[in-house]
Design a protein around this motif. Structure first.
Motif, PDB file in Angstrom:
ATOM      1  N   ARG A 144       0.028 -15.862  -1.882  1.00  0.00           N
ATOM      2  CA  ARG A 144       0.350 -16.321  -3.236  1.00  0.00           C
ATOM      3  C   ARG A 144       0.493 -15.137  -4.182  1.00  0.00           C
ATOM      4  O   ARG A 144       1.406 -15.104  -5.006  1.00  0.00           O
ATOM      5  CB  ARG A 144      -0.725 -17.284  -3.739  1.00  0.00           C
ATOM      6  N   TYR A 145      -0.409 -14.162  -4.080  1.00  0.00           N
ATOM      7  CA  TYR A 145      -0.352 -12.982  -4.943  1.00  0.00           C
ATOM      8  C   TYR A 145       0.933 -12.187  -4.697  1.00  0.00           C
ATOM      9  O   TYR A 145       1.570 -11.702  -5.641  1.00  0.00           O
ATOM     10  CB  TYR A 145      -1.582 -12.106  -4.694  1.00  0.00           C
ATOM     11  N   GLU A 146       1.330 -12.053  -3.439  1.00  0.00           N
ATOM     12  CA  GLU A 146       2.535 -11.307  -3.087  1.00  0.00           C
ATOM     13  C   GLU A 146       3.792 -12.167  -3.158  1.00  0.00           C
ATOM     14  O   GLU A 146       4.873 -11.708  -2.775  1.00  0.00           O
ATOM     15  CB  GLU A 146       2.373 -10.716  -1.682  1.00  0.00           C
ATOM     16  N   MET A 147       3.654 -13.408  -3.629  1.00  0.00           N
ATOM     17  CA  MET A 147       4.767 -14.340  -3.831  1.00  0.00           C
ATOM     18  C   MET A 147       5.512 -14.642  -2.540  1.00  0.00           C
ATOM     19  O   MET A 147       6.684 -14.992  -2.548  1.00  0.00           O
ATOM     20  CB  MET A 147       5.730 -13.797  -4.903  1.00  0.00           C
ATOM     21  N   ARG A 148       4.799 -14.520  -1.410  1.00  0.00           N
ATOM     22  CA  ARG A 148       5.414 -14.848  -0.125  1.00  0.00           C
ATOM     23  C   ARG A 148       5.514 -16.351   0.088  1.00  0.00           C
ATOM     24  O   ARG A 148       6.216 -16.796   0.993  1.00  0.00           O
ATOM     25  CB  ARG A 148       4.602 -14.211   1.012  1.00  0.00           C
ATOM     26  N   ASP A 149       4.789 -17.126  -0.726  1.00  0.00           N
ATOM     27  CA  ASP A 149       4.825 -18.579  -0.598  1.00  0.00           C
ATOM     28  C   ASP A 149       5.972 -19.193  -1.391  1.00  0.00           C
ATOM     29  O   ASP A 149       6.143 -20.409  -1.380  1.00  0.00           O
ATOM     30  CB  ASP A 149       3.500 -19.177  -1.068  1.00  0.00           C
ATOM     31  N   GLN A 150       6.765 -18.357  -2.064  1.00  0.00           N
ATOM     32  CA  GLN A 150       7.875 -18.859  -2.875  1.00  0.00           C
ATOM     33  C   GLN A 150       9.199 -18.477  -2.232  1.00  0.00           C
ATOM     34  O   GLN A 150       9.440 -17.304  -1.940  1.00  0.00           O
ATOM     35  CB  GLN A 150       7.800 -18.296  -4.295  1.00  0.00           C
ATOM     36  N   SER A 151      10.049 -19.451  -2.031  1.00  0.00           N
ATOM     37  CA  SER A 151      11.348 -19.203  -1.405  1.00  0.00           C
ATOM     38  C   SER A 151      12.360 -18.766  -2.456  1.00  0.00           C
ATOM     39  O   SER A 151      12.216 -19.049  -3.639  1.00  0.00           O
ATOM     40  CB  SER A 151      11.851 -20.463  -0.702  1.00  0.00           C
ATOM     41  N   HIS A 152      13.382 -18.040  -2.005  1.00  0.00           N
ATOM     42  CA  HIS A 152      14.492 -17.631  -2.853  1.00  0.00           C
ATOM     43  C   HIS A 152      15.544 -18.735  -2.881  1.00  0.00           C
ATOM     44  O   HIS A 152      16.032 -19.158  -1.840  1.00  0.00           O
ATOM     45  CB  HIS A 152      15.140 -16.343  -2.308  1.00  0.00           C
ATOM     46  N   ASP A 153      15.917 -19.195  -4.077  1.00  0.00           N
ATOM     47  CA  ASP A 153      17.034 -20.128  -4.198  1.00  0.00           C
ATOM     48  C   ASP A 153      18.368 -19.392  -4.249  1.00  0.00           C
ATOM     49  O   ASP A 153      19.421 -19.985  -4.083  1.00  0.00           O
ATOM     50  CB  ASP A 153      16.877 -20.980  -5.464  1.00  0.00           C
ATOM     51  N   GLY A 154      18.325 -18.112  -4.499  1.00  0.00           N
ATOM     52  CA  GLY A 154      19.521 -17.279  -4.564  1.00  0.00           C
ATOM     53  C   GLY A 154      19.100 -15.830  -4.472  1.00  0.00           C
ATOM     54  O   GLY A 154      17.921 -15.533  -4.190  1.00  0.00           O
ATOM     55  N   PRO A 155      20.003 -14.895  -4.708  1.00  0.00           N
ATOM     56  CA  PRO A 155      19.645 -13.486  -4.556  1.00  0.00           C
ATOM     57  C   PRO A 155      18.708 -12.961  -5.637  1.00  0.00           C
ATOM     58  O   PRO A 155      18.093 -11.909  -5.464  1.00  0.00           O
ATOM     59  CB  PRO A 155      21.002 -12.783  -4.632  1.00  0.00           C
ATOM     60  N   ILE A 156      18.568 -13.701  -6.746  1.00  0.00           N
ATOM     61  CA  ILE A 156      17.759 -13.198  -7.857  1.00  0.00           C
ATOM     62  C   ILE A 156      16.741 -14.259  -8.250  1.00  0.00           C
ATOM     63  O   ILE A 156      17.027 -15.455  -8.207  1.00  0.00           O
ATOM     64  CB  ILE A 156      18.681 -12.809  -9.043  1.00  0.00           C
ATOM     65  N   ARG A 157      15.529 -13.809  -8.560  1.00  0.00           N
ATOM     66  CA  ARG A 157      14.494 -14.760  -8.955  1.00  0.00           C
ATOM     67  C   ARG A 157      13.619 -14.139 -10.044  1.00  0.00           C
ATOM     68  O   ARG A 157      13.436 -12.909 -10.097  1.00  0.00           O
ATOM     69  CB  ARG A 157      13.621 -15.143  -7.765  1.00  0.00           C
ATOM     70  N   PRO A 158      13.033 -14.972 -10.920  1.00  0.00           N
ATOM     71  CA  PRO A 158      12.094 -14.452 -11.918  1.00  0.00           C
ATOM     72  C   PRO A 158      10.772 -14.097 -11.269  1.00  0.00           C
ATOM     73  O   PRO A 158      10.319 -14.768 -10.332  1.00  0.00           O
ATOM     74  CB  PRO A 158      11.947 -15.617 -12.901  1.00  0.00           C
ATOM     75  N   ILE A 159      10.142 -13.037 -11.754  1.00  0.00           N
ATOM     76  CA  ILE A 159       8.845 -12.600 -11.247  1.00  0.00           C
ATOM     77  C   ILE A 159       7.939 -12.290 -12.440  1.00  0.00           C
ATOM     78  O   ILE A 159       8.412 -11.849 -13.484  1.00  0.00           O
ATOM     79  CB  ILE A 159       8.957 -11.375 -10.321  1.00  0.00           C
ATOM     80  N   PRO A 160       6.639 -12.489 -12.276  1.00  0.00           N
ATOM     81  CA  PRO A 160       5.721 -12.132 -13.375  1.00  0.00           C
ATOM     82  C   PRO A 160       5.504 -10.627 -13.510  1.00  0.00           C
ATOM     83  O   PRO A 160       5.476 -10.093 -14.616  1.00  0.00           O
ATOM     84  CB  PRO A 160       4.421 -12.843 -12.994  1.00  0.00           C
ATOM     85  N   LEU A 161       5.339  -9.938 -12.361  1.00  0.00           N
ATOM     86  CA  LEU A 161       4.938  -8.542 -12.385  1.00  0.00           C
ATOM     87  C   LEU A 161       5.798  -7.729 -11.416  1.00  0.00           C
ATOM     88  O   LEU A 161       5.994  -8.127 -10.265  1.00  0.00           O
ATOM     89  CB  LEU A 161       3.468  -8.397 -11.986  1.00  0.00           C
ATOM     90  N   ALA A 162       6.269  -6.566 -11.887  1.00  0.00           N
ATOM     91  CA  ALA A 162       7.096  -5.677 -11.070  1.00  0.00           C
ATOM     92  C   ALA A 162       6.334  -4.401 -10.760  1.00  0.00           C
ATOM     93  O   ALA A 162       5.468  -3.963 -11.529  1.00  0.00           O
ATOM     94  CB  ALA A 162       8.403  -5.344 -11.801  1.00  0.00           C
ATOM     95  N   SER A 163       6.662  -3.789  -9.651  1.00  0.00           N
ATOM     96  CA  SER A 163       6.028  -2.533  -9.244  1.00  0.00           C
ATOM     97  C   SER A 163       6.684  -1.347  -9.944  1.00  0.00           C
ATOM     98  O   SER A 163       7.909  -1.235  -9.992  1.00  0.00           O
ATOM     99  CB  SER A 163       6.143  -2.357  -7.731  1.00  0.00           C
ATOM    100  N   GLY A 164       5.846  -0.438 -10.444  1.00  0.00           N
ATOM    101  CA  GLY A 164       6.349   0.756 -11.114  1.00  0.00           C
ATOM    102  C   GLY A 164       6.965   1.765 -10.187  1.00  0.00           C
ATOM    103  O   GLY A 164       7.493   2.781 -10.652  1.00  0.00           O
ATOM    104  N   CYS A 165       6.933   1.514  -8.878  1.00  0.00           N
ATOM    105  CA  CYS A 165       7.552   2.480  -7.968  1.00  0.00           C
ATOM    106  C   CYS A 165       9.060   2.513  -8.149  1.00  0.00           C
ATOM    107  O   CYS A 165       9.706   3.522  -7.856  1.00  0.00           O
ATOM    108  CB  CYS A 165       7.172   2.195  -6.521  1.00  0.00           C
ATOM    109  N   CYS A 166       9.639   1.402  -8.624  1.00  0.00           N
ATOM    110  CA  CYS A 166      11.084   1.342  -8.860  1.00  0.00           C
ATOM    111  C   CYS A 166      11.375   0.169  -9.781  1.00  0.00           C
ATOM    112  O   CYS A 166      11.175  -0.979  -9.389  1.00  0.00           O
ATOM    113  CB  CYS A 166      11.843   1.195  -7.548  1.00  0.00           C
ATOM    114  N   MET A 167      11.819   0.462 -10.971  1.00  0.00           N
ATOM    115  CA  MET A 167      12.215  -0.602 -11.901  1.00  0.00           C
ATOM    116  C   MET A 167      13.320  -0.091 -12.824  1.00  0.00           C
ATOM    117  O   MET A 167      13.264   1.019 -13.324  1.00  0.00           O
ATOM    118  CB  MET A 167      11.026  -1.136 -12.707  1.00  0.00           C
ATOM    119  N   TRP A 168      14.344  -0.925 -12.981  1.00  0.00           N
ATOM    120  CA  TRP A 168      15.395  -0.660 -13.949  1.00  0.00           C
ATOM    121  C   TRP A 168      15.011  -1.366 -15.241  1.00  0.00           C
ATOM    122  O   TRP A 168      14.764  -2.586 -15.231  1.00  0.00           O
ATOM    123  CB  TRP A 168      16.735  -1.200 -13.467  1.00  0.00           C
ATOM    124  N   VAL A 169      14.956  -0.642 -16.355  1.00  0.00           N
ATOM    125  CA  VAL A 169      14.623  -1.262 -17.631  1.00  0.00           C
ATOM    126  C   VAL A 169      15.788  -1.090 -18.601  1.00  0.00           C
ATOM    127  O   VAL A 169      16.507  -0.090 -18.572  1.00  0.00           O
ATOM    128  CB  VAL A 169      13.340  -0.672 -18.255  1.00  0.00           C
TER     129      VAL A 169
END
Length: 281
Positions: free
Chosen positions: A179-204
């Motif tokens: 649940r924490y890693e959002m593995r329990d949520q399926s993708h309905d398409g190539p893009i999905r909303p997320i609560p938290l992103a990793s700072g290792c790579c983010m476009w802002v």
């Protein structure tokens, strides 16, 4: 009559990387992947700001020599900053952004490699969907295993479980980790909303990043990316794209020594004090 002022076009993209005794081979691999991705996106000029927080003169010389080796790269221009003090990960990226301006900014770890089409895909999505203020990639380990960089809002229990628990306990609590890693949520398409992103790579989107005053420099290392995600969410959408790929070589704070464990705990406490404590789940 006074002459009209000349307005210079803002570049599409700038990039920053914060270094702390990062392996030269990882930095080399990052730069080479970035050059390929910038060329694939047909960008004319992208600035990469490397911020060296090592406090080590010899290491800084090696970084300078490595950056200078790519001086003939047509579209990527690399600069090395060596601040007097190490203010932490977020402070390093904030410092880099005072040196450049762009419509979008790519925040990177030195232990990341970009897929060749990553920049082109990301810029295309950001241009087409102006509501997106932060875009995250899909990560893989060097062996090709999914990294699950996007996260749900954490609990104290799940952070301790993921960072410090033995493998047998992690296996018994696999549903909480999923649940924490959002593995329990399926993708309905190539893009999905997320609560938290990793700072290792983010476009802002740079305007939104500036609006929230960038990273909170009270964090030294760990959780500044979660804090930024929630601040940016007040400006627009935080999204993960399934087709934008990176390879990530890092992670696992508990195996990096006591200093990292302390930074992790301090960062978590600051995050929960600001955004709300959740003990279990």
């Amino acid at each position: 009559m006074s002459a009209p002022s000349i307005r210079h076009a803002v570049p599409d993209l700038a990039v920053s990387v914060v270094l702390f005794h990062s392996p030269m081979e990882q930095l080399r691999a990052l730069i080479e992947s970035l050059i390929k991705a910038v060329n694939e996106a047909a960008l004319q000029s992208v600035e990469l700001i490397c911020v060296d927080h090592s406090g080590d003169g010899e290491y800084a010389k090696r970084c300078h020599a490595l950056c200078a080796a790519y001086s003939d790269a047509a579209a990527l221009h690399i600069r090395l900053l060596v601040p007097d003090a190490n203010g932490g990960y977020g402070a390093g990226h904030n410092r880099a952004m005072t040196e450049v301006d762009s419509r979008y900014h790519l925040i990177l770890n030195p232990d990341v490699e970009l897929a060749t089409d990553a920049v082109a895909l990301a810029l295309g999505v950001l241009a087409a969907r102006e509501n997106i203020v932060l875009l995250a990639p899909t990560g893989f380990s060097p062996s090709g295993k999914p990294e699950f960089l996007a996260k749900a809002y954490p609990s104290v229990w799940v952070l301790g479980l993921r960072a410090f628990a033995p493998r047998w306990l992690q296996r018994r609590c696999s549903r909480s980790l999923a649940r924490y890693e959002m593995r329990d949520q399926s993708h309905d398409g190539p893009i999905r909303p997320i609560p938290l992103a990793s700072g290792c790579c983010m476009w802002v989107r740079r305007a939104a990043f500036d609006q929230v005053a960038g990273f909170d420099q009270a964090y030294f290392l760990y959780f500044e990316d979660y804090d930024l995600s929630l601040k940016m969410a007040e400006q627009g959408a935080i999204m993960e794209h399934q087709d934008i790929h990176i390879i990530h070589h890092g992670g696992d704070a508990s195996r990096k020594g006591l200093r990292h464990v302390l930074w992790f705990i301090m960062g978590a406490a600051r995050f929960f004090r600001r955004w709300g404590w959740r003990w279990f789940g």
